[in-house]
Design an enzyme around this catalytic site. Structure first.
Site, PDB file in Angstrom:
ATOM      1  N   GLY A 171       0.683  -0.920  -0.074  1.00 36.17           N
ATOM      2  CA  GLY A 171       0.311   0.126   0.101  1.00 36.17           C
ATOM      3  C   GLY A 171       0.585   1.395   0.252  1.00 36.17           C
ATOM      4  N   ALA A 172       0.460   2.516  -0.143  1.00 40.59           N
ATOM      5  CA  ALA A 172       0.689   3.754   0.236  1.00 40.59           C
ATOM      6  C   ALA A 172       1.997   3.896   1.599  1.00 40.59           C
ATOM      7  CB  ALA A 172      -0.110   4.892   0.134  1.00 40.59           C
ATOM      8  N   GLU A 173       1.378   2.872   2.221  1.00 37.89           N
ATOM      9  CA  GLU A 173       1.702   3.512   3.410  1.00 37.89           C
ATOM     10  C   GLU A 173       2.225   2.058   4.328  1.00 37.89           C
ATOM     11  OE1 GLU A 173      -1.053   4.277   6.937  1.00 37.89           O
ATOM     12  OE2 GLU A 173       0.815   4.756   8.170  1.00 37.89           O
ATOM     13  N   ALA A 174       1.888   1.399   4.567  1.00 35.92           N
ATOM     14  CA  ALA A 174       2.850   0.140   4.794  1.00 35.92           C
ATOM     15  C   ALA A 174       2.939  -1.096   3.947  1.00 35.92           C
ATOM     16  CB  ALA A 174       2.037  -0.414   6.153  1.00 35.92           C
TER      17      ALA A 174
ATOM     18  N   LYS B  33       2.159  -6.531   9.101  1.00 28.51           N
ATOM     19  CA  LYS B  33       1.964  -4.802   8.856  1.00 28.51           C
ATOM     20  C   LYS B  33       2.871  -4.113   8.733  1.00 28.51           C
ATOM     21  CE  LYS B  33      -0.951  -1.556   7.795  1.00 28.51           C
ATOM     22  NZ  LYS B  33      -2.343  -0.849   8.288  1.00 28.51           N
TER      23      LYS B  33
ATOM     24  N   ASP C 133     -10.237   6.360   6.615  1.00 28.71           N
ATOM     25  CA  ASP C 133      -9.694   6.415   4.956  1.00 28.71           C
ATOM     26  C   ASP C 133     -11.054   5.593   4.902  1.00 28.71           C
ATOM     27  OD1 ASP C 133      -8.439   5.694   2.689  1.00 28.71           O
ATOM     28  OD2 ASP C 133      -6.822   4.995   3.309  1.00 28.71           O
TER      29      ASP C 133
END
Lengths: 217, 339
Positions: free
Chosen positions: A21-24, A39, A130
């Site tokens: 993903g974008a973050e993790a 994660k 989100d």
């Protein structure tokens, strides 16, 4: 004790990310015989290192806490198995299902369940941050909420309305011309399960009107 | 085809002459379409910001000179023009009106068609033209606008859909206000970015990313309060607020990119000139396996060249218009993109 660190989780050739993903990044993992996901919040090169460290730490700690509270409140979401505070990584339950953003056509039943789950989350004092179709999982056990990376403990109507708005936006982009019906179902289920729904909906209208160059309603 | 274009959205009045031998809107490229002249006059920034009436007066006063220079530099006689293009919106009403009246009178006298252009789309199209990008994820950052957009097709209609955007003020306005607040030279975003580039210590400020959207008002309040209360130096405040705001922007874009998976990233608008922002974007693009492009400096801020390039595409696509009146609230997603 677990020995996985952020570094080797990211570089180990054998371990391909399950999703990026974008973050993790999520890596397939197991926890005492149960299927799990690791994660990992990776360092972002583009961010100032101090800002990056603060954000990753803050978000990982908060996400762990949110998961515990949400589960306890009866929200359908993954169970938190382990929190690695040093490496900002979480080991969470693996849920089998399809992302709502990938199911093709979102059904009225999906929209209703998404509304009911969001109402439960908001009743527990949590805003998801989100709440889009990409963060809802259609499982045999119904709609489950995932990725609490931007979630916050708040009952602030602004944040709650943000969740509603984001989900409705993703209905607009993904529905096949029946967004209106889906929004109606989603809202009905939400208001049935959350007493402050009226206040939230009126804030949704305000936020939409506030954005730059929106057509005037 | 030769087009004269007029831009008058905010602080800049610009006139450009663009020529093209492209056969279709899709084929428009650096090879067949040229900006022959791109003249402009900018209202200087002051420590009080802009007053719409004064901007419009400035544009009205400067227009004749800018027009004359644009024709002269492109060696164009008015009779050679095939169309007159102008910015229809979004922008400041007073300013848009000046450009519209100018374009309309030229079109009537020369008896050539009038082409209304959406300012936001023009920023994107000039980037596509200059960088050769086909279907990028667009990050449009200017004074009034902060939008993350991509071409999408809904029921056989192509449009730029806004996938993420600011929920309150544009990032350029945010930087302008701080530039004035901290008395940078010049007192606007340019001055602030220069100050911030000198470096400093980072201190903790609000970081507001809501999914794929952003908000700057909380950050603005916090940073002005921190300086007012002597909790931080002016230098650290400039540095930290720019680092924070840009990181928010790049993170929101990264989130959108993870959904859309465009192979190209295109940074456009006045704020795209920031080296700091460009570097942050290219790092993010590399991480996500996308190519990152930045609109060249001369086409980043507001100018009429971008209006001309977009008008060329519109004419080649045979677009028709129901309404020519200036529209302050025109959005990037308000218009179909036939190419």
């Amino acid at each position: 004790m677990r020995k996985t660190t952020t570094e080797d989780a990211g570089t180990k050739g054998a371990r391909k990310p399950f999703s990026k993903g974008a973050e993790a990044e999520l890596f397939p993992d197991s926890w005492y015989g149960r299927k799990a996901l690791l994660k990992v919040r990776k360092r972002k090169e583009y961010r100032h290192p101090v800002l990056d460290l603060n954000l990753r730490g803050r978000r990982a700690r908060r996400e762990a806490k949110v998961l515990r509270v949400a589960r306890a409140a009866g929200v359908k979401c993954p169970e938190l198995f382990f929190e690695d505070e040093k490496n900002f990584s979480l080991t969470i339950e693996f849920l089998n299902g399809n992302l709502l953003s990938r199911v093709g056509k979102i059904s009225q039943e999906h929209a209703r369940e998404a509304g009911a789950q969001l109402a439960k989350l908001h009743s527990a004092g949590i805003a998801h941050g989100d709440y889009s179709a990409s963060n809802l999982l259609a499982t045999p056990n119904g709609i489950c909420v995932i990725d609490f990376g931007l979630a916050e403990f708040t009952s602030n109507v602004e944040e709650l309305a943000g969740d509603v708005l984001l989900f409705e936006k993703s209905l607009q982009t993904q529905s096949l011309g029946n967004a209106g019906e889906l929004v109606a179902e989603f809202r009905k289920a939400y208001s049935r399960n959350f007493p402050r729904s009226k206040e939230v909906f009126s804030r949704v209208r305000m936020i939409a009107a506030r954005a730059r160059y929106r057509p005037k309603a | 085809m030769r087009i004269l274009a007029i831009e008058s959205t905010a602080h800049t009045i610009g006139v450009s002459v663009v020529s093209s031998s492209a056969r279709s809107a899709k084929a428009v490229s650096l090879r067949n379409t040229e900006v022959l002249s791109n003249e402009r006059a900018k209202y200087p920034s002051t420590d009080r910001g802009y007053i719409p009436r004064q901007l419009a007066d400035h544009h009205a006063k400067k227009y004749a000179g800018v027009l004359e220079a644009a024709l002269r530099k492109s060696k164009t006689a008015p009779e050679e023009l095939d169309c007159i293009a102008y910015t229809q919106g979004p922008g400041i009403g007073h300013c848009l009106r000046v450009g519209f009246v100018a374009a309309n009178s030229l079109s009537k006298t020369l008896e050539v068609p009038l082409v209304p252009v959406n300012h936001a789309i023009a920023h994107v199209e000039v980037g596509n033209w200059a960088c050769g990008t086909k279907d990028p994820l667009v990050i449009y950052v200017s004074g009034g606008n902060t939008q993350i957009a991509a071409k999408t097709e809904v029921r056989e209609k192509r449009k730029y859909a806004v996938l993420g955007e600011t929920l309150d003020i544009g990032i350029g306005n945010f930087l302008d206000v701080l530039g004035r607040e901290f008395k940078c030279a010049p007192p606007d975003a340019v001055g602030l970015l220069e100050e911030a580039a000198k470096g400093g210590n980072l201190f903790d400020l609000p970081y507001t990313v809501k999914g794929v959207d952003l908000a700057f008002a909380g950050l603005l309040t916090a940073v002005t309060r921190a300086v007012g209360g002597k909790k931080t130096s002016r230098r650290d405040a400039c540095f930290s607020s720019v680092q924070n705001a840009f990181a928010m922007l790049v993170e929101a874009s990264e989130r959108v990119l993870c959904h859309t998976r465009n192979g190209e990233l295109l940074l456009v608008g006045g704020v795209a000139q920031s080296k700091t922002l460009q570097e942050m974007y290219s790092l993010m693009a590399r991480e996500q396996g996308a190519k990152s492009f930045v609109v060249p400096a001369q086409y980043a801020g507001d100018q009429a060249g971008m209006i001309g390039i977009t008008a060329v595409k519109q004419v080649l696509a045979g677009m028709e218009y129901g309404n020519y009146e200036p529209n302050q609230d025109l959005r990037i997603d308000a218009q179909e993109i036939p190419w």
